[in-house]
Scaffold this active site. Structure first.
Site, PDB file in Angstrom:
ATOM      1  N   ASP A 200       0.817  -1.206   0.000  1.00 54.61           N
ATOM      2  CA  ASP A 200       0.000   0.000   0.000  1.00 54.61           C
ATOM      3  C   ASP A 200       0.855   1.262   0.000  1.00 54.61           C
ATOM      4  OD1 ASP A 200      -2.300  -1.465  -0.056  1.00 54.61           O
ATOM      5  OD2 ASP A 200      -2.867  -1.112   2.030  1.00 54.61           O
TER       6      ASP A 200
ATOM      7  N   ASP B 171      -0.915  12.751  22.067  1.00 57.05           N
ATOM      8  CA  ASP B 171       0.319  12.427  21.352  1.00 57.05           C
ATOM      9  C   ASP B 171       0.235  12.866  19.898  1.00 57.05           C
ATOM     10  OD1 ASP B 171       1.469  11.365  23.576  1.00 57.05           O
ATOM     11  OD2 ASP B 171       1.371   9.273  22.930  1.00 57.05           O
TER      12      ASP B 171
ATOM     13  N   THR C  84      -8.713   2.983   6.909  1.00 56.85           N
ATOM     14  CA  THR C  84      -8.309   1.590   7.138  1.00 56.85           C
ATOM     15  C   THR C  84      -6.833   1.481   7.516  1.00 56.85           C
ATOM     16  OG1 THR C  84      -7.812   1.255   4.789  1.00 56.85           O
ATOM     17  CG2 THR C  84     -10.042   0.703   5.528  1.00 56.85           C
TER      18      THR C  84
ATOM     19  N   ALA D  10      -3.893   8.800  21.537  1.00 56.01           N
ATOM     20  CA  ALA D  10      -3.607   8.832  22.976  1.00 56.01           C
ATOM     21  C   ALA D  10      -3.931  10.190  23.590  1.00 56.01           C
ATOM     22  CB  ALA D  10      -2.148   8.457  23.234  1.00 56.01           C
TER      23      ALA D  10
END
Length: 299
Positions: free
Chosen positions: A71, A175, A186, A210
């Site tokens: 990809d 973060d 995806t 996060a």
């Protein structure tokens, strides 16, 4: 004739591409197509029997690009070819392969169907991201998957003010923040608990990485707006943040930098054999429909 000029592009420094590329080139030549080989691919392989072309020359002359790799390879090629409108088809020579959805062993059959006219073309949106320092444009790039703002490796959390079309949305300490297309939903966004977006949606999704506040959640917004993120705090080091585009190009960020993200003017055109289904890809790649197995073993 469908796709009279076909360009072959392989994953950078993949040592196992010579044989499959040669086989595809021979098959295309036998089918009456003119074959071009990407210049970087020709340098990194022993496939030298065909005309060599730069990415710009491929964009200006090719009617189809066949990309063999993972990809990540498709992401880079798609960004280069989108302004030219050249469609591309991905042959998976990597790992997961959400975009390179054709397995290597099925490449010849799939390409034969495409050359016979049994194909569908899917338009995938790209993002255009820009980094501003005051009134100065510091960096700009496009992304098929995502634009990611994140902390530096030695830095702490970053804080950013997020606006959509000039309307304040929220200030977030985390973060990082992922701004993903449906294609990118995806990828990194999925691993950060973002939702899956159907590629036909005209939308992008913001996914925190996060976050400090547990109430922060992903949010889907229309692709017609302009996102504006201002870096209001960075953690512990001067160059404590960066902006990444498909995790392949990036720019360092400083306190006060402003990052704008909006839909790019061009789309990536992905070719699939007739009968392609996004849901079929999800079932195969994410192993849906696999029922849990009863086991007598104590784990």
């Amino acid at each position: 004739m469908h796709f009279p000029i076909v360009a072959l592009i392989g994953r950078y420094q993949d040592t196992g591409l010579d044989a499959p590329l040669r086989a595809l080139a021979a098959m295309l030549t036998q089918a009456g197509r003119r074959v071009l080989v990407d210049a970087d691919t020709a340098r990194n392989t022993a496939v030298h029997e065909y005309p060599v072309a730069t990415m710009q020359e491929i964009g200006e002359s090719a009617s189809l690009a066949v990309v063999m790799g993972g990809d990540g390879t498709v992401l880079g090629v798609a960004r280069h070819l989108a302004p030219y409108g050249v469609p591309l088809i991905g042959i998976n020579h990597g790992r997961l392969g959400f975009i390179t959805d054709i397995p290597l062993q099925d490449a010849h059959d799939a390409l034969a169907r495409v050359l016979d006219g049994n194909f569908q073309i899917e338009e995938r949106m790209l993002l255009q991201g820009s980094v501003w320092r005051g009134d100065a444009l510091m960096y700009t790039a496009s992304a098929l998957n995502d634009v990611v703002l994140n902390r530096a490796g030695r830095g702490g959390m970053i804080e950013m003010r997020v606006e959509l079309d000039g309307v304040y949305m929220y200030t977030q300490r985390a973060d990082g923040l992922i701004i993903a297309t449906p294609t990118g939903s995806t990828a990194y966004a999925l691993s950060a608990n973002g939702p899956l977006l159907h590629p036909g949606l005209n939308a992008m999704v913001l996914v925190p990485v996060a976050p400090q506040s547990l109430s922060n959640r992903p949010i889907v917004i229309p692709d017609t707006g302009v996102l504006n993120m201002t870096l209001t705090a960075i953690g512990r080091v001067e160059t404590g943040a960066s902006a990444h585009f498909d995790m392949q190009t990036w720019s360092d960020l400083q306190l006060g930098d402003r990052i704008t993200v909006q839909r790019a003017p061009h789309t990536a055109r992905l070719v699939h054999p007739q009968g392609y289904s996004f849901f079929s890809t999800l079932r195969r790649k994410l192993h849906w429909n696999q029922m849990p197995q009863v086991s007598d073993n104590i784990e």
